[in-house]
Write a protein that holds these residues in place. Structure first.
Motif, PDB file in Angstrom:
ATOM      1  N   ALA A  13      10.986  54.104  40.803  1.00 47.45           N
ATOM      2  CA  ALA A  13      11.668  54.229  39.517  1.00 47.45           C
ATOM      3  C   ALA A  13      13.043  53.579  39.535  1.00 47.45           C
ATOM      4  N   ALA A  14      13.639  53.445  40.719  1.00 48.00           N
ATOM      5  CA  ALA A  14      14.979  52.881  40.831  1.00 48.00           C
ATOM      6  C   ALA A  14      14.972  51.381  41.068  1.00 48.00           C
ATOM      7  N   THR A  15      13.799  50.799  41.297  1.00 42.57           N
ATOM      8  CA  THR A  15      13.692  49.365  41.531  1.00 42.57           C
ATOM      9  C   THR A  15      12.798  48.750  40.457  1.00 42.57           C
ATOM     10  N   GLU A  16      12.649  47.431  40.497  1.00 39.35           N
ATOM     11  CA  GLU A  16      11.976  46.739  39.392  1.00 39.35           C
ATOM     12  C   GLU A  16      10.648  46.109  39.780  1.00 39.35           C
ATOM     13  N   THR A  17      10.140  46.422  40.952  1.00 34.42           N
ATOM     14  CA  THR A  17       8.889  45.803  41.391  1.00 34.42           C
ATOM     15  C   THR A  17       7.744  46.113  40.443  1.00 34.42           C
ATOM     16  N   LEU A  18       7.548  47.391  40.120  1.00 37.74           N
ATOM     17  CA  LEU A  18       6.458  47.762  39.214  1.00 37.74           C
ATOM     18  C   LEU A  18       6.713  47.231  37.806  1.00 37.74           C
ATOM     19  N   ALA A  19       7.981  47.206  37.391  1.00 37.67           N
ATOM     20  CA  ALA A  19       8.302  46.693  36.059  1.00 37.67           C
ATOM     21  C   ALA A  19       8.003  45.207  35.949  1.00 37.67           C
ATOM     22  N   GLU A  20       8.263  44.460  37.009  1.00 40.39           N
ATOM     23  CA  GLU A  20       7.964  43.023  36.980  1.00 40.39           C
ATOM     24  C   GLU A  20       6.470  42.782  36.816  1.00 40.39           C
ATOM     25  N   ALA A  21       5.657  43.562  37.546  1.00 36.47           N
ATOM     26  CA  ALA A  21       4.203  43.432  37.396  1.00 36.47           C
ATOM     27  C   ALA A  21       3.773  43.847  35.996  1.00 36.47           C
TER      28      ALA A  21
ATOM     29  N   PRO B 205      22.860  56.428  37.234  1.00 37.22           N
ATOM     30  CA  PRO B 205      23.925  55.411  37.326  1.00 37.22           C
ATOM     31  C   PRO B 205      23.457  54.084  36.723  1.00 37.22           C
ATOM     32  N   TYR B 206      24.203  53.579  35.757  1.00 34.70           N
ATOM     33  CA  TYR B 206      23.838  52.315  35.110  1.00 34.70           C
ATOM     34  C   TYR B 206      24.440  51.161  35.902  1.00 34.70           C
ATOM     35  N   VAL B 207      23.782  50.850  37.026  1.00 33.03           N
ATOM     36  CA  VAL B 207      24.244  49.791  37.922  1.00 33.03           C
ATOM     37  C   VAL B 207      23.039  48.977  38.394  1.00 33.03           C
ATOM     38  N   ARG B 208      23.317  47.832  38.973  1.00 32.69           N
ATOM     39  CA  ARG B 208      22.331  47.059  39.720  1.00 32.69           C
ATOM     40  C   ARG B 208      23.020  46.613  40.998  1.00 32.69           C
ATOM     41  N   PHE B 209      22.514  47.094  42.134  1.00 35.54           N
ATOM     42  CA  PHE B 209      23.171  46.792  43.402  1.00 35.54           C
ATOM     43  C   PHE B 209      22.146  46.889  44.514  1.00 35.54           C
ATOM     44  N   LEU B 210      22.005  45.820  45.296  1.00 35.78           N
ATOM     45  CA  LEU B 210      21.072  45.780  46.422  1.00 35.78           C
ATOM     46  C   LEU B 210      19.656  46.177  45.998  1.00 35.78           C
ATOM     47  N   GLY B 211      19.261  45.732  44.811  1.00 36.11           N
ATOM     48  CA  GLY B 211      17.910  46.005  44.327  1.00 36.11           C
ATOM     49  C   GLY B 211      17.722  47.361  43.696  1.00 36.11           C
TER      50      GLY B 211
END
Length: 397
Positions: free
Chosen positions: A253-261, A345-351
């Motif tokens: 949920a904290a990364t974008e791998t599934l969202a990209e697919a 947290p509304y950030v993007r850092f180290l994936g």
């Protein structure tokens, strides 16, 4: 006393910038720490098992591609664009279409660009086939008792969905049994509706949970049903559980791998709707929670979407609305005070993290109200200002 040297023009500003830089770095590191704490389950957040995204064409694609019964080369689901698929079926006689639905229901039922009603029939047949397969597995002596139990559970789910088609007129635009299962259900008539909407859900949604009764407005089916009813039937709404969602609030949920697919699959769906419904009124997309990351990464263009609405969003995977197609209006629903997503947290850092808060004025989205909504899943509840706003947007007003 020694006199201090006079300061040259610009030196004060340079020193101030140098002093601010460590503070910015510290803030970034602190934000990353908050994101990491959330991912690891701090503060009562639930960790979860990692999910493997289901991608690529559906089972049976090899047999479909090899089928020469009609004396024609069938469009390859892995490479053919939905517009090519639509053009192929436009040239095909009705009897030939029906024969393909009988021989290859799983492929045709998930083939974006194929005629909508043909997909409904194919998915009914696919559900029946999968039901038979799971019933056989439930008594297969070569399998374990755990396998038998899992097969009986899947069979019960397929039977419920199939009964809904045959007895209640439910219509499924997609059905894929792989993994946790994917499905898309249509509320209203895609062939006659003046407008179309798609609901993209967030975490914990799959074939088993997309229409659970215990949380009616927290599922894509409940959201779609509420929106369809609020528009007076003027908009056909698709509850799209068509990608592998995260389970719980953990690393997925904290990364974008599934969202990209998921973004690729959403793009194909929208392309297919554009050529099989009304190209003059492409779908409005409603993106809930992690689904808004999917929508942000999909970046739909004006030929795919009339507008995008994000709600209960952890971010869109972009820094501002300017990173999306400016020809597609973007609305962001204000968060209600009891929605836990506000603590993310509304950030993007180290994936980790999904970027800026889309409800912030600097993001650039158009605001929508949420008066009367409660919790993370209450935005489609009847009587809320958010549902009233969704209705206005979905109707194109």
């Amino acid at each position: 006393m020694r006199q201090q040297p006079s300061q040259q023009p610009g030196q004060g500003r340079t020193r101030q910038r140098a002093e601010r830089r460590p503070r910015r770095i510290r803030r970034t590191v602190a934000a990353a720490g908050l994101a990491l704490a959330a991912v690891l389950g701090a503060g009562g957040w639930a960790a979860a098992d990692g999910q493997q995204a289901v991608t690529g064409p559906p089972p049976g694609t090899a047999a479909w591609v090899a089928d020469t019964t009609l004396g024609l080369r069938l469009p390859d689901p892995a490479t053919a664009a939905p517009a090519e698929v639509a053009a192929f079926f436009d040239r095909l006689p009705a009897a030939a279409r029906e024969s393909l639905a009988v021989r290859h229901p799983l492929v045709l039922g998930n083939l974006d660009g194929a005629p909508v009603r043909l997909r409904y029939r194919a998915n009914e047949a696919a559900l029946a086939e999968e039901l038979g397969r799971e019933l056989a597995r439930a008594t297969d002596p070569s399998l374990t008792p755990q396998d038998h139990t899992a097969a009986r559970e899947r069979a019960a789910r397929y039977r419920t969905l199939l009964d809904g088609v045959r007895d209640g007129g439910r219509r499924f635009l997609a059905f894929d049994p792989r993994g946790r299962g994917q499905i898309a259900e249509v509320y209203g008539d895609l062939a006659t509706a003046r407008r179309t909407a798609v609901v993209v859900p967030g975490s914990d949604i799959d074939l088993r949970t997309f229409d659970r009764a215990g949380d009616p407005y927290g599922t894509p089916a409940g959201m779609a049903r509420a929106l369809h009813g609020a528009t007076g039937g003027g908009t056909a709404v698709i509850a799209w559980a068509g990608y592998t969602t995260p389970v719980g609030v953990g690393p997925d949920a904290a990364t974008e791998t599934l969202a990209e697919a998921g973004a690729g699959r959403l793009g194909r769906l929208l392309d297919g709707l554009a050529v099989t419904t009304r190209p003059d009124a492409p779908a409005t997309v409603f993106c809930h929670s992690y689904g808004s990351v999917v929508c942000g990464l999909a970046r739909p263009g004006p030929e795919q979407s009339s507008g995008v609405v994000v709600l209960a969003s952890p971010g869109l995977g972009v820094d501002s609305a300017a990173d999306l197609d400016p020809r597609v209006p973007l609305w962001a629903v204000e968060r209600n005070d009891s929605d836990w997503i506000g603590h993310v947290p509304y950030v993007r850092f180290l994936g980790l993290g999904h970027g800026a808060d889309p409800t912030g004025p600097e993001f650039g989205a158009r605001p929508l109200p949420a008066t009367g909504a409660h919790g993370h899943t209450g935005y489609f509840a009847p009587g809320t200002a958010s549902l009233a706003a969704f209705t206005t947007v979905a109707l194109g007003r």
